[in-house]
Design a protein around this motif. Structure first.
Motif, PDB file in Angstrom:
ATOM      1  N   UNK A 138       6.679 -24.643  76.253  1.00  0.00           N
ATOM      2  CA  UNK A 138       5.786 -25.700  75.763  1.00  0.00           C
ATOM      3  C   UNK A 138       6.099 -27.031  76.435  1.00  0.00           C
ATOM      4  N   UNK A 139       7.378 -27.360  76.542  1.00  0.00           N
ATOM      5  CA  UNK A 139       7.747 -28.595  77.237  1.00  0.00           C
ATOM      6  C   UNK A 139       7.441 -28.491  78.729  1.00  0.00           C
ATOM      7  N   UNK A 140       7.581 -27.291  79.280  1.00  0.00           N
ATOM      8  CA  UNK A 140       7.212 -27.105  80.679  1.00  0.00           C
ATOM      9  C   UNK A 140       5.729 -27.323  80.913  1.00  0.00           C
ATOM     10  N   UNK A 168      10.455 -24.388  58.787  1.00  0.00           N
ATOM     11  CA  UNK A 168       9.343 -25.331  58.849  1.00  0.00           C
ATOM     12  C   UNK A 168       9.812 -26.772  58.755  1.00  0.00           C
ATOM     13  N   UNK A 169      10.797 -27.029  57.910  1.00  0.00           N
ATOM     14  CA  UNK A 169      11.324 -28.386  57.782  1.00  0.00           C
ATOM     15  C   UNK A 169      12.056 -28.821  59.047  1.00  0.00           C
ATOM     16  N   UNK A 170      12.776 -27.894  59.654  1.00  0.00           N
ATOM     17  CA  UNK A 170      13.447 -28.208  60.918  1.00  0.00           C
ATOM     18  C   UNK A 170      12.417 -28.508  62.000  1.00  0.00           C
ATOM     19  N   UNK A 171      11.364 -27.700  62.030  1.00  0.00           N
ATOM     20  CA  UNK A 171      10.309 -27.924  63.022  1.00  0.00           C
ATOM     21  C   UNK A 171       9.671 -29.291  62.837  1.00  0.00           C
ATOM     22  N   UNK A 172       9.364 -29.654  61.592  1.00  0.00           N
ATOM     23  CA  UNK A 172       8.750 -30.959  61.341  1.00  0.00           C
ATOM     24  C   UNK A 172       9.733 -32.089  61.657  1.00  0.00           C
ATOM     25  N   UNK A 173      11.016 -31.884  61.409  1.00  0.00           N
ATOM     26  CA  UNK A 173      12.033 -32.900  61.699  1.00  0.00           C
ATOM     27  C   UNK A 173      11.977 -33.311  63.166  1.00  0.00           C
ATOM     28  N   UNK A 174      11.927 -32.327  64.039  1.00  0.00           N
ATOM     29  CA  UNK A 174      11.918 -32.646  65.469  1.00  0.00           C
ATOM     30  C   UNK A 174      10.513 -32.975  65.976  1.00  0.00           C
ATOM     31  N   UNK A 175       9.493 -32.375  65.371  1.00  0.00           N
ATOM     32  CA  UNK A 175       8.126 -32.716  65.777  1.00  0.00           C
ATOM     33  C   UNK A 175       7.826 -34.179  65.500  1.00  0.00           C
ATOM     34  N   UNK A 176       8.272 -34.653  64.349  1.00  0.00           N
ATOM     35  CA  UNK A 176       8.063 -36.055  63.998  1.00  0.00           C
ATOM     36  C   UNK A 176       8.737 -36.972  65.010  1.00  0.00           C
ATOM     37  N   UNK A 177       9.930 -36.614  65.440  1.00  0.00           N
ATOM     38  CA  UNK A 177      10.640 -37.438  66.421  1.00  0.00           C
ATOM     39  C   UNK A 177       9.986 -37.381  67.793  1.00  0.00           C
ATOM     40  N   UNK A 178       9.452 -36.228  68.136  1.00  0.00           N
ATOM     41  CA  UNK A 178       8.739 -36.123  69.413  1.00  0.00           C
ATOM     42  C   UNK A 178       7.481 -36.989  69.389  1.00  0.00           C
ATOM     43  N   UNK A 236       6.954 -39.689  67.540  1.00  0.00           N
ATOM     44  CA  UNK A 236       7.375 -41.096  67.606  1.00  0.00           C
ATOM     45  C   UNK A 236       7.805 -41.469  69.020  1.00  0.00           C
ATOM     46  N   UNK A 237       8.535 -40.569  69.677  1.00  0.00           N
ATOM     47  CA  UNK A 237       8.945 -40.840  71.051  1.00  0.00           C
ATOM     48  C   UNK A 237       7.766 -40.938  71.995  1.00  0.00           C
ATOM     49  N   UNK A 238       6.763 -40.068  71.791  1.00  0.00           N
ATOM     50  CA  UNK A 238       5.574 -40.113  72.643  1.00  0.00           C
ATOM     51  C   UNK A 238       4.812 -41.419  72.451  1.00  0.00           C
ATOM     52  N   UNK A 239       4.720 -41.878  71.201  1.00  0.00           N
ATOM     53  CA  UNK A 239       4.052 -43.157  70.939  1.00  0.00           C
ATOM     54  C   UNK A 239       4.816 -44.301  71.594  1.00  0.00           C
ATOM     55  N   UNK A 240       6.138 -44.251  71.494  1.00  0.00           N
ATOM     56  CA  UNK A 240       6.953 -45.290  72.117  1.00  0.00           C
ATOM     57  C   UNK A 240       6.755 -45.309  73.628  1.00  0.00           C
ATOM     58  N   UNK A 241       6.762 -44.126  74.241  1.00  0.00           N
ATOM     59  CA  UNK A 241       6.550 -44.051  75.692  1.00  0.00           C
ATOM     60  C   UNK A 241       5.165 -44.565  76.056  1.00  0.00           C
TER      61      UNK A 241
END
Length: 304
Positions: free
Chosen positions: A21-23, A119-129, A131-136
């Protein structure tokens, strides 16, 4: 207090799909630059998914695979984009080398509480991704403008010389023009005079308005709030035209005071919204306690 979460290696369906997915995302950017975003997505997902499998199941050694990823993607970037591509490719190689083993070893759960579901782990990192995308997205235009300021041409664009890191493509002519041109110096002087005054007025009046509107006993506070934040909603051209005609009647058009007041009026809504959101969670009993201890409203405002 929950202890550290034990980690374990994850099945191929988890880490290969994540890396793919990242690729695909990286392939989108590279493919778009080469003229085919869809093809870039497909190639990026396929290559990174295959790289994850080879790194973990064939080579099975972390350090060599990380260096191999850096070297391979750096060479690919050099072939596609020259020296800038080399740097970007090396950065991609470092990232994917880290990502493969981070997901394969399950290290993403190491710092999280053990009771979290998948699911909670997935949302934990999805939320950070996200936020990072918005910052970029917000910071990238600034990062792009910075190297453009060293352009040797009269127009702002990345010339072939700049992309090749040729010294002839870079110059300080724009900075020289800024510090020697009287028009730029006049603009700088205006900004230095207007910005602090407008900021002081907008922060002062906006904070006081937010404190007043946060009190429940203020009548018609919703209507007042709507009026105060209206400059943020009304198109700027309409606000500018209205201010100009109003200032022309009272003799403030073309003056520093008029410009300061106009900027302050446009900044007050942002201060009101920010301070009001902060005051929502404020404990009102603290102000009553301060009054019981003999503090006047001014002391309560600055110290409580």
């Amino acid at each position: 207090m929950a202890g550290p979460t034990p980690i374990s290696r994850k099945p191929a369906s988890v880490y290969i799909s994540t890396v793919a997915a990242f690729g695909a995302l990286a392939g989108l950017f590279v493919g778009t630059a080469q003229g085919s975003g869809i093809l870039g997505i497909v190639i990026g997902a396929a290559l990174m998914g295959a790289a994850a499998f080879v790194a973990t199941q064939v080579i099975a050694k972390e350090i060599p695979t990380k260096w191999a990823a850096i070297a391979i993607l750096a060479i690919g970037g050099l072939l596609l984009g020259g020296i800038p591509g080399l740097i970007i490719g090396a950065a991609f190689g470092w990232f994917f080398g880290w990502l493969i083993w981070w997901t394969y070893e399950g290290r993403y759960r190491e710092t999280l509480p053990p009771y979290l579901t998948s699911g909670q782990v997935l949302w934990h990192y999805t939320f950070r991704v996200i936020c990072g995308a918005i910052f970029v997205f917000l910071i990238t235009p600034i990062l792009v403008v910075m190297p453009l300021s060293f352009n040797a041409e009269d127009f702002f664009t990345f010339t072939p010389e700049m992309l090749r890191f040729d010294p002839e493509g870079y110059s300080l002519k724009h900075y020289e023009d800024f510090f020697t041109n009287s028009d730029w110096q006049a603009s700088l002087r205006n900004s230095v005079l207007i910005a602090p005054a407008a900021t002081l007025l907008s922060v002062s009046f906006g904070t006081l308005a937010a404190i007043g509107l946060s009190s429940e006993h203020v009548p018609f506070r919703r209507a007042i709030m709507a009026i105060l934040i209206s400059p943020m909603i009304v198109p700027l051209i309409i606000s500018a035209a209205g201010m100009y005609f109003f200032y022309s009647r009272i003799g403030l058009q073309g003056t520093y005071l008029g410009v300061v007041l106009a900027h302050a009026a446009l900044g007050i809504p942002f201060v009101i919204i920010t301070v009001t959101a902060t005051l929502v969670g404020f404990d009102r009993s603290l102000t009553r306690a301060a009054a019981n201890m003999g503090a006047n409203p001014v002391t309560t405002f600055f110290r409580v």
